[in-house]
Design a protein around this motif. Structure first.
Motif, PDB file in Angstrom:
ATOM      1  N   ILE A 227      -0.373  14.522   6.296  1.00 40.76           N
ATOM      2  CA  ILE A 227      -0.741  13.253   6.915  1.00 40.76           C
ATOM      3  C   ILE A 227       0.418  12.786   7.780  1.00 40.76           C
ATOM      4  O   ILE A 227       1.581  12.810   7.347  1.00 40.76           O
ATOM      5  CB  ILE A 227      -1.116  12.195   5.852  1.00 40.76           C
ATOM      6  N   ALA A 228       0.121  12.391   8.993  1.00 40.37           N
ATOM      7  CA  ALA A 228       1.164  11.915   9.910  1.00 40.37           C
ATOM      8  C   ALA A 228       1.716  10.588   9.412  1.00 40.37           C
ATOM      9  O   ALA A 228       0.985   9.767   8.843  1.00 40.37           O
ATOM     10  CB  ALA A 228       0.595  11.775  11.319  1.00 40.37           C
ATOM     11  N   THR A 229       3.004  10.382   9.634  1.00 39.91           N
ATOM     12  CA  THR A 229       3.657   9.154   9.160  1.00 39.91           C
ATOM     13  C   THR A 229       2.998   7.886   9.703  1.00 39.91           C
ATOM     14  O   THR A 229       2.788   6.933   8.947  1.00 39.91           O
ATOM     15  CB  THR A 229       5.153   9.183   9.525  1.00 39.91           C
ATOM     16  N   PRO A 230       2.623   7.809  10.987  1.00 36.17           N
ATOM     17  CA  PRO A 230       1.975   6.585  11.482  1.00 36.17           C
ATOM     18  C   PRO A 230       0.658   6.265  10.755  1.00 36.17           C
ATOM     19  O   PRO A 230       0.333   5.095  10.541  1.00 36.17           O
ATOM     20  CB  PRO A 230       1.738   6.880  12.968  1.00 36.17           C
ATOM     21  N   ILE A 231      -0.079   7.307  10.369  1.00 39.72           N
ATOM     22  CA  ILE A 231      -1.340   7.072   9.663  1.00 39.72           C
ATOM     23  C   ILE A 231      -1.069   6.594   8.238  1.00 39.72           C
ATOM     24  O   ILE A 231      -1.748   5.703   7.725  1.00 39.72           O
ATOM     25  CB  ILE A 231      -2.205   8.352   9.662  1.00 39.72           C
ATOM     26  N   ALA A 232      -0.045   7.174   7.590  1.00 38.14           N
ATOM     27  CA  ALA A 232       0.338   6.707   6.259  1.00 38.14           C
ATOM     28  C   ALA A 232       0.835   5.267   6.328  1.00 38.14           C
ATOM     29  O   ALA A 232       0.529   4.448   5.444  1.00 38.14           O
ATOM     30  CB  ALA A 232       1.415   7.615   5.669  1.00 38.14           C
ATOM     31  N   GLU A 233       1.585   4.930   7.372  1.00 41.23           N
ATOM     32  CA  GLU A 233       2.062   3.551   7.550  1.00 41.23           C
ATOM     33  C   GLU A 233       0.890   2.598   7.752  1.00 41.23           C
ATOM     34  O   GLU A 233       0.915   1.456   7.284  1.00 41.23           O
ATOM     35  CB  GLU A 233       3.017   3.487   8.745  1.00 41.23           C
ATOM     36  N   TYR A 234      -0.149   3.065   8.432  1.00 42.82           N
ATOM     37  CA  TYR A 234      -1.350   2.251   8.646  1.00 42.82           C
ATOM     38  C   TYR A 234      -2.027   1.939   7.311  1.00 42.82           C
ATOM     39  O   TYR A 234      -2.456   0.803   7.068  1.00 42.82           O
ATOM     40  CB  TYR A 234      -2.301   2.998   9.577  1.00 42.82           C
ATOM     41  N   ALA A 235      -2.100   2.936   6.427  1.00 42.52           N
ATOM     42  CA  ALA A 235      -2.693   2.717   5.104  1.00 42.52           C
ATOM     43  C   ALA A 235      -1.883   1.701   4.307  1.00 42.52           C
ATOM     44  O   ALA A 235      -2.444   0.807   3.656  1.00 42.52           O
ATOM     45  CB  ALA A 235      -2.776   4.046   4.352  1.00 42.52           C
ATOM     46  N   VAL A 236      -0.571   1.827   4.347  1.00 39.40           N
ATOM     47  CA  VAL A 236       0.297   0.884   3.634  1.00 39.40           C
ATOM     48  C   VAL A 236       0.155  -0.515   4.219  1.00 39.40           C
ATOM     49  O   VAL A 236       0.120  -1.515   3.481  1.00 39.40           O
ATOM     50  CB  VAL A 236       1.764   1.359   3.702  1.00 39.40           C
ATOM     51  N   LYS A 237       0.047  -0.597   5.543  1.00 38.60           N
ATOM     52  CA  LYS A 237      -0.090  -1.897   6.208  1.00 38.60           C
ATOM     53  C   LYS A 237      -1.371  -2.601   5.774  1.00 38.60           C
ATOM     54  O   LYS A 237      -1.393  -3.827   5.571  1.00 38.60           O
ATOM     55  CB  LYS A 237      -0.078  -1.693   7.721  1.00 38.60           C
ATOM     56  N   ILE A 238      -2.451  -1.848   5.614  1.00 40.39           N
ATOM     57  CA  ILE A 238      -3.718  -2.440   5.181  1.00 40.39           C
ATOM     58  C   ILE A 238      -3.558  -3.071   3.804  1.00 40.39           C
ATOM     59  O   ILE A 238      -3.976  -4.216   3.568  1.00 40.39           O
ATOM     60  CB  ILE A 238      -4.831  -1.367   5.163  1.00 40.39           C
TER      61      ILE A 238
END
Length: 329
Positions: A227-238
């Motif tokens: 999983i790309a870091t920006p997508i993982a960051e998006y999940a955490v942001k949600i």
């Protein structure tokens, strides 16, 4: 994508098609429900299925257990159910030579797939008996710990809390469920198909397709999906944005959310997205995987305020507004 990755993705995609084919013998429609249930199993998590009576929740769970050829146990949760009825108890046995000893008799929780039927019809004390089993995959009886068989899934059904004779599940137990899958009434054409099919003949038997070892291998493969870091960051942001009264939290969250999702929600979004990517024939996670799983991940982890309830704002609407607010990578 390497040759090995391509083969694994193809195997899981073919497995999905075979599973859906078997389930279609007994289940009509409910494609999103089936997809989310399969994702939960591939991710190695427990699943809560919420909906009114008579929508084949129990039939769906039983059918999934049959497809995976796992040891299946059904627990009917009732107001008089006791913790020992789930975990098991010690009994006094006497041998032929007159010697007496205590022997632990395992309860129905000692199986691979547990159907916790109408789990919110039993009091909180009995509901709590499932906590250790769900989190640690073990139970404790008379001071002794007993390991549960692997793989171990709890697939629980519950009726809407507004119905008579239900008890709300504790937040700590709700958080142990990977997803809260919402099952709704079928559209007219699907309901007609169900009526015609079930009143004409008995359904075809479901053929077992996979063993416990296959399931454990699927789970390991899911964790290896990148999983790309920006997508993982998006999940955490949600997950973080659901928490009220914090820096950067939108005003509508402060007004409508009394308690937000914890870190387990972020983990669920990422792990579930990996499983969904494989089911969709991809060896990497995309933003759409996170978005698709936001509702089943958050609807039981975000508690609305009295103001939200008074204004008629639902959890589904809060999650939708949340997804519209947070920029996608």
């Amino acid at each position: 994508m390497s040759v090995t990755e391509t083969n694994v993705v193809q195997q899981i995609q073919e497995a999905r098609e075979r599973i859906v084919g078997e389930l279609s013998k007994t289940i009509v429609g409910q494609h999103d429900v089936i997809e989310q249930l399969l994702i939960s199993l591939l991710a190695g998590g427990h699943c809560l299925i919420t909906g009114p009576p008579g929508l084949a929740k129990t039939l769906l769970v039983r059918s999934v257990a049959q497809v995976f050829h796992l040891q299946f146990s059904r627990i009917q949760f009732t107001p008089d159910l006791m913790p020992v009825d789930i975990v098991g108890t010690e009994i006094l046995e006497e041998s032929t030579d007159g010697h007496r000893s205590l022997t632990f008799v395992k309860g129905p929780v000692f199986a691979n797939v547990i159907l916790a039927d109408e789990i919110n019809r039993t009091p909180p004390k009995t509901q709590a008996a499932m906590l250790e089993a769900m989190q640690e995959h073990q139970v404790t009886a008379a001071g002794t710990r007993y390991e549960l068989p692997e793989p171990f899934f709890v697939l629980a059904t519950q009726n809407p809390i507004e119905m008579e004779g239900t008890y709300p599940l504790p937040e700590a137990q709700l958080d142990r469920f990977l997803f809260n899958v919402k099952i709704d009434y079928l559209p007219p054409e699907d309901e007609l198909s169900v009526v015609l099919r079930t009143t004409a003949s008995k359904p075809e038997p479901i053929n077992p397709l996979f063993s416990g070892e296959d399931v454990l291998q699927f789970q390991q493969t899911v964790r290896e999906v990148p999983i790309a870091t920006p997508i993982a960051e998006y999940a955490v942001k949600i997950a973080q944005t659901t928490r009220p009264n914090r820096a950067g939290t939108p005003e509508f969250v402060n007004e409508w959310v009394g308690w937000g999702a914890g870190t387990r929600a972020s983990q669920t979004l990422v792990l579930g997205a990996k499983a969904r990517a494989l089911l969709m024939g991809r060896a990497h996670v995309q933003t759409e995987d996170i978005v698709a799983l936001a509702h089943p991940t958050l609807r039981h982890r975000v508690l609305p305020t009295y103001k939200a309830e008074a204004e008629g704002v639902t959890i589904e609407q809060i999650i939708d507004k949340l997804l519209d607010t947070i920029p996608k990578p």
